[in-house]
Design a protein around this motif. Structure first.
Motif, PDB file in Angstrom:
ATOM      1  N   GLY A   1       1.910  -2.383  -1.642  1.00 34.17           N
ATOM      2  CA  GLY A   1       2.705  -1.516  -2.525  1.00 34.17           C
ATOM      3  C   GLY A   1       3.882  -0.793  -1.510  1.00 34.17           C
ATOM      4  O   GLY A   1       3.582  -0.213  -0.408  1.00 34.17           O
ATOM      5  N   ALA A   2       5.146  -0.956  -2.083  1.00 28.34           N
ATOM      6  CA  ALA A   2       6.113  -0.335  -1.473  1.00 28.34           C
ATOM      7  C   ALA A   2       6.789   0.887  -2.168  1.00 28.34           C
ATOM      8  O   ALA A   2       7.996   0.842  -2.241  1.00 28.34           O
ATOM      9  N   GLY A   3       6.053   1.525  -2.431  1.00 28.66           N
ATOM     10  CA  GLY A   3       6.478   2.890  -3.088  1.00 28.66           C
ATOM     11  C   GLY A   3       6.355   3.890  -1.835  1.00 28.66           C
ATOM     12  O   GLY A   3       6.374   3.672  -0.619  1.00 28.66           O
ATOM     13  N   LEU A   4       6.318   5.043  -2.211  1.00 28.09           N
ATOM     14  CA  LEU A   4       6.484   6.249  -1.252  1.00 28.09           C
ATOM     15  C   LEU A   4       5.342   6.374  -0.108  1.00 28.09           C
ATOM     16  O   LEU A   4       5.267   6.290   0.897  1.00 28.09           O
TER      17      LEU A   4
ATOM     18  N   LYS B   1       4.550  -6.072  -5.551  1.00 25.57           N
ATOM     19  CA  LYS B   1       4.617  -7.129  -6.732  1.00 25.57           C
ATOM     20  C   LYS B   1       6.000  -7.229  -7.318  1.00 25.57           C
ATOM     21  O   LYS B   1       6.635  -8.102  -8.013  1.00 25.57           O
ATOM     22  N   ALA B   2       6.933  -6.051  -7.408  1.00 29.32           N
ATOM     23  CA  ALA B   2       7.961  -5.973  -7.714  1.00 29.32           C
ATOM     24  C   ALA B   2       9.127  -6.831  -6.942  1.00 29.32           C
ATOM     25  O   ALA B   2       8.927  -7.514  -5.916  1.00 29.32           O
TER      26      ALA B   2
ATOM     27  N   THR C   1      -2.078   0.744  -1.727  1.00 33.48           N
ATOM     28  CA  THR C   1      -1.422   2.040  -2.260  1.00 33.48           C
ATOM     29  C   THR C   1      -0.797   1.738  -3.647  1.00 33.48           C
ATOM     30  O   THR C   1      -0.160   2.669  -4.104  1.00 33.48           O
ATOM     31  N   MET C   2      -1.328   0.910  -4.302  1.00 33.54           N
ATOM     32  CA  MET C   2      -0.969   0.865  -5.624  1.00 33.54           C
ATOM     33  C   MET C   2      -1.625   1.460  -6.595  1.00 33.54           C
ATOM     34  O   MET C   2      -2.696   2.120  -6.318  1.00 33.54           O
ATOM     35  N   PRO C   3      -1.243   1.573  -7.849  1.00 31.62           N
ATOM     36  CA  PRO C   3      -2.034   2.542  -8.935  1.00 31.62           C
ATOM     37  C   PRO C   3      -3.376   2.131  -8.952  1.00 31.62           C
ATOM     38  O   PRO C   3      -3.840   1.004  -9.030  1.00 31.62           O
ATOM     39  N   VAL C   4      -4.465   3.112  -8.907  1.00 29.58           N
ATOM     40  CA  VAL C   4      -5.992   2.719  -8.936  1.00 29.58           C
ATOM     41  C   VAL C   4      -6.404   1.758 -10.020  1.00 29.58           C
ATOM     42  O   VAL C   4      -7.240   0.900  -9.506  1.00 29.58           O
ATOM     43  N   PRO C   5      -5.921   1.658 -11.053  1.00 29.93           N
ATOM     44  CA  PRO C   5      -6.407   0.497 -11.966  1.00 29.93           C
ATOM     45  C   PRO C   5      -5.972  -0.573 -11.536  1.00 29.93           C
ATOM     46  O   PRO C   5      -6.928  -1.691 -11.689  1.00 29.93           O
TER      47      PRO C   5
ATOM     48  N   CYS D   1      -7.872   2.761   0.702  1.00 26.18           N
ATOM     49  CA  CYS D   1      -6.774   2.731  -0.412  1.00 26.18           C
ATOM     50  C   CYS D   1      -6.198   4.368  -0.447  1.00 26.18           C
ATOM     51  O   CYS D   1      -6.834   5.344  -0.075  1.00 26.18           O
ATOM     52  N   GLY D   2      -4.899   4.270  -0.741  1.00 26.49           N
ATOM     53  CA  GLY D   2      -4.610   5.776  -0.708  1.00 26.49           C
ATOM     54  C   GLY D   2      -3.491   5.899  -1.870  1.00 26.49           C
ATOM     55  O   GLY D   2      -2.974   4.692  -2.678  1.00 26.49           O
TER      56      GLY D   2
END
Length: 342
Positions: A8-11, A35-36, A160-164, A314-315
């Motif tokens: 996950g390459a978000g914040l 994945k983006a 760190t991606m969305p939990v689902p 996970c976070g």
């Protein structure tokens, strides 16, 4: 040398990577997969296909620093302000609810510049279009599979991606998550909405007195931003860009509908709010299936440790709240959990 993968390459993911690099004294191979096709997550900035200099923020629009966050996270704000990545929001936003002591900031180069700053600080190997599908245990390491390419092994994995999306991972990880943890993860819920970005020709005038406006009386549109005006950037080489965020009920109702079905509906309501807008030269519709956290994981503030040896944690905002400070809190909690395992 420990090999660490952040998915996950978000914040949260980018800040985890920067903090790990800064706080860890031992040699570390750090990888960030997303994945983006670019970094940012829900803090994404997109550009016009006709002019890369014309950009707009499709996700987070501005950052609010509360008096509490000024006390506990001021160093993060100071760093971004010192680098010119954040600047105070000075343009008018109609309908914004301001609480005493709050201060709002925008990112002149687009909100994804925050993520790019942290990724650069981390020195991580960053790979895009890497969709993780399976995580298996192999010889006291994590073997991580993706949709394309060969699996790779890591000593530590941070999700760190969305939990689902965590719950949909296959392999040994599906059996390692306890029933209690699974129930807590399954309880995390998100709102859904669409964001529509419109790019206009150079010289186009959008004659409104505001840079952003919250809409309370429309079933489809919740927020509109003249994005270049909001960020207080002007150029003779780029036209204006406009961002529309839909209401959550509209997002939920049309979540499984195609872009071809959804986009005309937004345009129809936009015409009612801003009649006579010129035709854009380009559009970008973004479906935010996981927009903002409605219910975070209970009893796991900041992070949830799924396995100790090898370490898997996970976070993200699913363990705090959907704002800048929530992601900082999660990244710091993940860092604290990792300290004894690197």
């Amino acid at each position: 040398m420990a090999r660490v993968l952040i998915v996950g390459a978000g914040l949260t993911g980018s800040l985890c990577a920067a903090l790990l690099r800064k706080e860890t004294t031992c040699p570390l191979h750090l990888a960030v997969w997303d994945k983006a096709g670019d970094s940012g997550g829900r803090m994404t900035t997109t550009s016009s296909p006709h002019n890369p200099q014309s950009t707009l923020d499709l996700g987070a629009q501005y950052i609010t620093r509360t008096p509490r966050s000024a006390k506990i996270h001021q160093s993060f704000y100071d760093e971004l302000l010192a680098h010119g990545i954040l600047k105070p929001l000075t343009s008018p936003v109609e309908g914004m609810v301001m609480k005493e002591g709050d201060c709002n900031f925008v990112a002149p180069q687009g909100v994804s510049s925050i993520i790019k700053h942290y990724l650069k600080e981390s020195g991580a190997d960053i790979c895009f279009r890497q969709c993780v599908t399976h995580i298996n245990l192999r010889n006291d390491k994590w073997e991580v599979f993706k949709e394309t390419g060969f699996p790779e092994q890591f000593d530590i994995v941070v999700l760190t991606m969305p939990v689902p999306q965590i719950l949909r991972l296959q392999g040994d990880i599906a059996n390692l998550i306890s029933e209690c943890q699974r129930q807590q993860l399954a309880s995390v819920s998100y709102s859904s909405r669409f964001a529509l970005g419109l790019f206009y020709e150079v010289g186009t005038k959008i004659d409104v007195p505001w840079a952003g406006q919250y809409i309370t009386s429309n079933p489809c549109i919740r927020f509109i931003s003249i994005d270049n005006k909001k960020r207080n950037i002007g150029s003779s080489e780029t036209g204006p860009s406009l961002v529309i965020h839909t209401t959550v009920p509209f997002g939920v109702t049309h979540l499984e509908h195609s872009s071809e079905e959804v986009q005309p509906l937004i345009f129809q309501e936009l015409e009612n709010i801003l009649p006579g807008l010129p035709q854009p030269v380009a559009t970008k519709l973004q479906k935010w299936r996981y927009s903002q956290v409605l219910n975070a994981a209970a009893n796991h503030p900041g992070q949830m440790t799924l396995h100790l040896k090898p370490f898997l944690v996970c976070g993200g905002d699913g363990f705090t709240q959907s704002n800048f400070d929530g992601c900082i809190t999660s990244a710091l909690c993940v860092l604290e959990a990792l300290k004894n395992h690197i």
